[in-house]
Enzyme design. Structure first.
Site, short mmCIF file in Angstrom:
data_model
loop_
_atom_site.label_atom_id
_atom_site.label_comp_id
_atom_site.label_asym_id
_atom_site.label_seq_id
_atom_site.Cartn_x
_atom_site.Cartn_y
_atom_site.Cartn_z
CE1 TYR A 138 28.57 -42.52 -46.77
CE2 TYR A 138 30.08 -41.68 -48.34
CZ TYR A 138 28.74 -42.12 -48.32
OH TYR A 138 27.85 -41.42 -49.64
CE LYS A 189 15.63 -35.11 -42.32
NZ LYS A 189 14.75 -34.03 -43.78
CG ASP A 221 14.28 -33.09 -46.96
OD1 ASP A 221 15.37 -32.50 -45.93
OD2 ASP A 221 13.17 -33.26 -45.78
CG ASP A 245 28.57 -40.82 -52.82
OD1 ASP A 245 28.41 -40.75 -53.38
OD2 ASP A 245 27.89 -41.15 -51.70
CG ASP A 249 26.62 -40.07 -58.60
OD1 ASP A 249 27.56 -39.14 -58.87
OD2 ASP A 249 26.09 -41.05 -58.54
#
Ligand code: NAD
Length: 354
Positions: A138, A189, A221, A245, A249
């Site tokens: 980001y 990852k 994942d 992020d 959620d």
């Protein structure tokens, strides 16, 4: 102890008003706390043409913590990017180096029906997601859209983490786990991305100083899948900005109720910004419909993490549990056809329980 109250837009003022009443009640009971209000987001723009007015930043700098409502609304959607309400929040995070985002996802027994998952999968869930908030893809440079050597347009971003950035969030994860069930799951990852392979190495090194805490690693994942398959296997989940992020959620919806979930964003010296995870809900703003409990629970986090008032934090959390046990429900957490209360009445109930 001083709290800067930045209520913001939409339902922000309604829900923070209830949290302020809770703090006032604690103050009347001897807690040495004072509050000062200032505009932020769209309200900041309306007041002085800036989503983070200078006076608001100054007030926040003099405070021990920030209680934040929510920002944004259709009225501000066409403003240039620098003037948009969310810039107020992003600039506060950057200014105070709020690198650690804590998002607990707790399923209250009385609200197990509100989740889309089966009660036997989620009942008793008490998970904390710790998301790094100031680095990763980001913020990495370079980024942009360019025309490449083949004359084709391409977009690109840079995923980047320094060792010190990983170390400080890992340390916080282990410290936090020590106050809970002493288990940390680091999500990455590492099979594909160099940056997150490095993340895994550094987290493992930091773990050397926290041998009393169990550390596991999981690919993002798989973590996304495990969160809906068996979320209770997790205690503290620590991860980078982008994965955090998305996963936070996902985790919030395990509880089924956006109006119930608090959050904290902390810097290295324990200063923090505390806010509900939801937005400004323009669809219900000004109608005494919003659930104030996420903001009241954010206040409990503020008392715990920035003001070190554990007993007061527990009192507030116990009061919230009590009102749920008594059957008080705002519309967002009510079972169909059951009686509901408004924002202010929910505040009244929490005060009575307190
Ligand atoms: P939202 O979270 O505001 O609303 C999503 C849905 O949840 C709406 O139906 C809303 O009514 C409901 N809801 C949210 N909070 C509730 C509460 N406390 N009680 C009952 N119901 C509640 O998300 P959105 O609609 O995508 O965004 C609306 C505005 O909020 C946008 O301007 C967005 O940019 C902003 N936003 C701000 C923040 C923040 O301040 N941190 C976060 C997310 C979105």
């Amino acid at each position: 102890m001083k709290i800067a109250v930045l209520a913001g837009d939409g339902i922000g003022p309604e829900i923070t008003a209830q949290a302020v009443r809770v703090l006032q009640a604690l103050a009347a009971d001897g807690l040495a706390v004072e509050m000062e209000h200032a505009p932020v987001g769209g309200a900041g723009y309306d007041a002085s043409g800036d989503p983070l007015p200078e006076a608001t930043l100054k007030l926040a700098g003099q405070a021990d913590a920030i209680l934040f409502g929510s920002v944004g609304g259709p009225k501000y959607d066409t403003l240039p990017r620098a003037k948009r309400p969310e810039q107020g929040l992003l600039r506060l995070r950057k200014h105070f180096d709020l690198f650690a985002n804590l998002r607990p996802a707790i399923v209250y027994p009385e609200l197990a029906h509100a989740s889309t998952l089966k009660p036997e999968v989620i009942s008793g869930l008490d998970l904390l997601i710790l998301r790094e908030l100031t680095s990763d893809i980001y913020f990495g440079q370079p980024r942009g859209v360019r025309t490449n050597e083949n004359g084709e347009r391409e977009g690109f971003d840079t995923m980047r983490y320094t060792e010190s950035e990983i170390r400080r969030i890992a340390q916080l994860a282990f410290e936090t786990a020590r106050k809970r069930q002493r288990r940390v799951c680091s999500v990455d990852k590492a099979n594909v991305l160099e940056t997150t392979q490095f993340w895994r190495e550094v987290v493992t090194e930091v773990h050397g100083q926290y041998r009393d805490v169990e550390l596991t690693h999981m690919y993002v994942d798989n973590a996304a899948m495990q969160l809906v398959r068996d979320p209770r296997q997790f205690d503290v989940m620590v991860t980078g900005n982008m994965f955090g992020d998305i996963l936070s959620d996902e985790a919030s919806m395990l509880t089924g109720s956006i109006g119930m979930l608090p959050s904290a964003s902390l810097n290295a010296r324990g200063f923090g910004l505390y806010e509900p995870i939801h937005g400004s809900a323009p669809d219900i703003a000004g109608r005494n419909l919003a659930n104030p409990l996420a903001t009241i629970l954010s206040t409990a986090m503020l008392l715990r993490h920035s003001l070190h008032q554990e007993a007061a934090a527990r009192r507030v959390e116990a009061a919230v549990r009590k009102v749920l046990g008594q059957g008080f429900r705002t519309a967002d957490i009510a079972e169909t056809g059951k009686r509901t209360v408004g924002t202010r009445e929910m505040g009244d109930a929490v005060l009575a329980a307190l």
